[in-house]
Design a protein around this motif. Structure first.
Motif, PDB file in Angstrom:
ATOM      1  N   GLU A  29       0.847  -1.193   0.000  1.00 46.87           N
ATOM      2  CA  GLU A  29       0.000   0.000   0.000  1.00 46.87           C
ATOM      3  C   GLU A  29       0.882   1.243   0.000  1.00 46.87           C
ATOM      4  N   GLY A  30       0.437   2.277  -0.730  1.00 44.25           N
ATOM      5  CA  GLY A  30       1.208   3.512  -0.796  1.00 44.25           C
ATOM      6  C   GLY A  30       1.944   3.621  -2.127  1.00 44.25           C
ATOM      7  N   THR A  31       2.873   4.562  -2.208  1.00 43.25           N
ATOM      8  CA  THR A  31       3.647   4.769  -3.430  1.00 43.25           C
ATOM      9  C   THR A  31       5.085   4.342  -3.195  1.00 43.25           C
ATOM     10  N   TRP A  32       5.504   3.338  -3.956  1.00 37.66           N
ATOM     11  CA  TRP A  32       6.849   2.769  -3.809  1.00 37.66           C
ATOM     12  C   TRP A  32       7.395   2.422  -5.187  1.00 37.66           C
ATOM     13  N   LYS A  33       8.710   2.361  -5.272  1.00 35.18           N
ATOM     14  CA  LYS A  33       9.326   1.847  -6.492  1.00 35.18           C
ATOM     15  C   LYS A  33       8.945   0.375  -6.616  1.00 35.18           C
ATOM     16  N   GLY A  84       9.708   0.805 -12.038  1.00 36.30           N
ATOM     17  CA  GLY A  84       9.209   2.173 -12.007  1.00 36.30           C
ATOM     18  C   GLY A  84       8.636   2.418 -10.636  1.00 36.30           C
ATOM     19  N   ARG A  85       7.450   2.998 -10.600  1.00 33.46           N
ATOM     20  CA  ARG A  85       6.765   3.211  -9.330  1.00 33.46           C
ATOM     21  C   ARG A  85       5.333   2.706  -9.424  1.00 33.46           C
ATOM     22  N   ILE A  86       4.815   2.284  -8.286  1.00 34.35           N
ATOM     23  CA  ILE A  86       3.412   1.893  -8.184  1.00 34.35           C
ATOM     24  C   ILE A  86       2.805   2.669  -7.033  1.00 34.35           C
ATOM     25  N   ALA A  87       1.680   3.339  -7.321  1.00 38.61           N
ATOM     26  CA  ALA A  87       0.887   3.996  -6.285  1.00 38.61           C
ATOM     27  C   ALA A  87      -0.363   3.151  -6.082  1.00 38.61           C
ATOM     28  N   TYR A  88      -0.430   2.456  -4.943  1.00 46.17           N
ATOM     29  CA  TYR A  88      -1.546   1.564  -4.650  1.00 46.17           C
ATOM     30  C   TYR A  88      -2.358   2.146  -3.503  1.00 46.17           C
ATOM     31  N   ASN A  89      -3.625   2.459  -3.782  1.00 46.73           N
ATOM     32  CA  ASN A  89      -4.524   3.012  -2.782  1.00 46.73           C
ATOM     33  C   ASN A  89      -5.699   2.059  -2.596  1.00 46.73           C
ATOM     34  N   TYR A 100      10.150   4.947 -14.236  1.00 46.45           N
ATOM     35  CA  TYR A 100      11.129   3.957 -14.665  1.00 46.45           C
ATOM     36  C   TYR A 100      12.197   3.808 -13.592  1.00 46.45           C
ATOM     37  N   SER A 101      13.075   2.855 -13.795  1.00 50.19           N
ATOM     38  CA  SER A 101      14.153   2.603 -12.846  1.00 50.19           C
ATOM     39  C   SER A 101      15.451   3.193 -13.366  1.00 50.19           C
ATOM     40  N   LYS A 102      16.040   4.102 -12.598  1.00 51.25           N
ATOM     41  CA  LYS A 102      17.356   4.623 -12.986  1.00 51.25           C
ATOM     42  C   LYS A 102      18.409   3.532 -12.863  1.00 51.25           C
ATOM     43  N   SER A 103      18.229   2.626 -11.918  1.00 55.38           N
ATOM     44  CA  SER A 103      19.212   1.560 -11.712  1.00 55.38           C
ATOM     45  C   SER A 103      19.239   0.571 -12.871  1.00 55.38           C
ATOM     46  N   GLY A 105      17.364   0.988 -15.864  1.00 58.26           N
ATOM     47  CA  GLY A 105      17.104   1.598 -17.164  1.00 58.26           C
ATOM     48  C   GLY A 105      15.650   1.485 -17.600  1.00 58.26           C
ATOM     49  N   ARG A 106      15.301   2.223 -18.648  1.00 58.38           N
ATOM     50  CA  ARG A 106      13.946   2.173 -19.173  1.00 58.38           C
ATOM     51  C   ARG A 106      13.725   0.857 -19.912  1.00 58.38           C
ATOM     52  N   ALA A 107      12.563   0.278 -19.727  1.00 55.30           N
ATOM     53  CA  ALA A 107      12.203  -0.945 -20.432  1.00 55.30           C
ATOM     54  C   ALA A 107      10.877  -0.683 -21.137  1.00 55.30           C
ATOM     55  N   VAL A 108      10.924  -0.585 -22.447  1.00 55.55           N
ATOM     56  CA  VAL A 108       9.718  -0.278 -23.215  1.00 55.55           C
ATOM     57  C   VAL A 108       8.650  -1.336 -22.966  1.00 55.55           C
ATOM     58  N   GLY A 109       7.438  -0.878 -22.636  1.00 57.30           N
ATOM     59  CA  GLY A 109       6.324  -1.799 -22.416  1.00 57.30           C
ATOM     60  C   GLY A 109       6.245  -2.372 -21.020  1.00 57.30           C
ATOM     61  N   CYS A 110       7.235  -2.089 -20.190  1.00 60.72           N
ATOM     62  CA  CYS A 110       7.275  -2.683 -18.847  1.00 60.72           C
ATOM     63  C   CYS A 110       6.081  -2.258 -17.995  1.00 60.72           C
ATOM     64  N   ASN A 111       5.784  -0.956 -17.957  1.00 57.10           N
ATOM     65  CA  ASN A 111       4.688  -0.482 -17.115  1.00 57.10           C
ATOM     66  C   ASN A 111       3.341  -1.004 -17.598  1.00 57.10           C
ATOM     67  N   GLU A 112       3.181  -1.044 -18.919  1.00 61.29           N
ATOM     68  CA  GLU A 112       1.928  -1.561 -19.471  1.00 61.29           C
ATOM     69  C   GLU A 112       1.763  -3.040 -19.098  1.00 61.29           C
ATOM     70  N   ARG A 113       2.830  -3.807 -19.241  1.00 58.80           N
ATOM     71  CA  ARG A 113       2.781  -5.234 -18.921  1.00 58.80           C
ATOM     72  C   ARG A 113       2.551  -5.442 -17.420  1.00 58.80           C
ATOM     73  N   SER A 114       3.205  -4.629 -16.596  1.00 59.81           N
ATOM     74  CA  SER A 114       3.001  -4.744 -15.146  1.00 59.81           C
ATOM     75  C   SER A 114       1.552  -4.447 -14.783  1.00 59.81           C
ATOM     76  N   ALA A 115       0.970  -3.421 -15.424  1.00 62.43           N
ATOM     77  CA  ALA A 115      -0.438  -3.080 -15.169  1.00 62.43           C
ATOM     78  C   ALA A 115      -1.348  -4.240 -15.550  1.00 62.43           C
ATOM     79  N   GLU A 116      -1.041  -4.910 -16.662  1.00 58.85           N
ATOM     80  CA  GLU A 116      -1.858  -6.059 -17.083  1.00 58.85           C
ATOM     81  C   GLU A 116      -1.776  -7.189 -16.060  1.00 58.85           C
ATOM     82  N   ILE A 117      -0.567  -7.437 -15.553  1.00 54.16           N
ATOM     83  CA  ILE A 117      -0.382  -8.501 -14.555  1.00 54.16           C
ATOM     84  C   ILE A 117      -1.152  -8.160 -13.281  1.00 54.16           C
ATOM     85  N   ILE A 118      -1.071  -6.907 -12.840  1.00 54.36           N
ATOM     86  CA  ILE A 118      -1.800  -6.483 -11.638  1.00 54.36           C
ATOM     87  C   ILE A 118      -3.304  -6.597 -11.872  1.00 54.36           C
ATOM     88  N   ARG A 119      -3.759  -6.137 -13.035  1.00 53.39           N
ATOM     89  CA  ARG A 119      -5.194  -6.130 -13.337  1.00 53.39           C
ATOM     90  C   ARG A 119      -5.784  -7.534 -13.237  1.00 53.39           C
TER      91      ARG A 119
END
Length: 135
Positions: A29-33, A84-89, A100-103, A105-119
């Motif tokens: 819960e909350g906003t975290w990387k 990246g970051r996730i804000a879960y309320n 994205y993650s500075k450590s 690097g950017r990964a194209v499609g990562c956030n979209e794919r993560s959202a699909e997995i969460i959904r």
């Protein structure tokens, strides 16, 4: 339930079923990387992509290390695909995936794919959104 120690419930689930027993999503819960990790089981057990974060950890590599700490003893290896970051309320039933993650690097499609997995792992009344904006 969700929350608290982060890895405990996931680790217990794994003991019985290898890769199949690993939850796809374990977020705080909350906003975290967060990190998206591609897991591999031993002996041809296949692969699984999971989304992980833990309250209180400051950096993406910390999120990865925390997640893998419970999985490595079970013969599961992993590599970071992105993050990246996730804000879960939970009260508002919203999950926002962005940045994205500075450590790692950017990964194209990562956030979209993560959202699909969460959904697909959260109840239908949760609104899961994603964007590649922000840090």
């Amino acid at each position: 339930g969700r929350g608290g120690d982060g890895g405990g419930a996931g680790a217990r689930a794994v003991a019985g079923g290898g890769l199949a027993g690993v939850p796809e999503v374990d977020i705080a819960e909350g906003t975290w990387k967060y990190v998206q990790i591609r897991l591999r089981g031993g002996a041809g057990a296949g692969e699984k992509t999971v989304v992980r974060n833990t309250a209180g950890l400051p950096y993406h590599p910390d999120m990865y290390d925390h997640a893998m700490h419970a999985l490595r003893p079970l013969g599961i290896s992993g590599e970071v695909v992105g993050g990246g970051r996730i804000a879960y309320n939970p009260g508002a039933r919203t999950v926002e995936v962005y940045g994205y993650s500075k450590s790692f690097g950017r990964a194209v499609g990562c956030n979209e794919r993560s959202a699909e997995i969460i959904r697909r792992n959260f109840p239908d009344d949760h609104k899961v959104t994603w964007s590649d904006d922000g840090y």
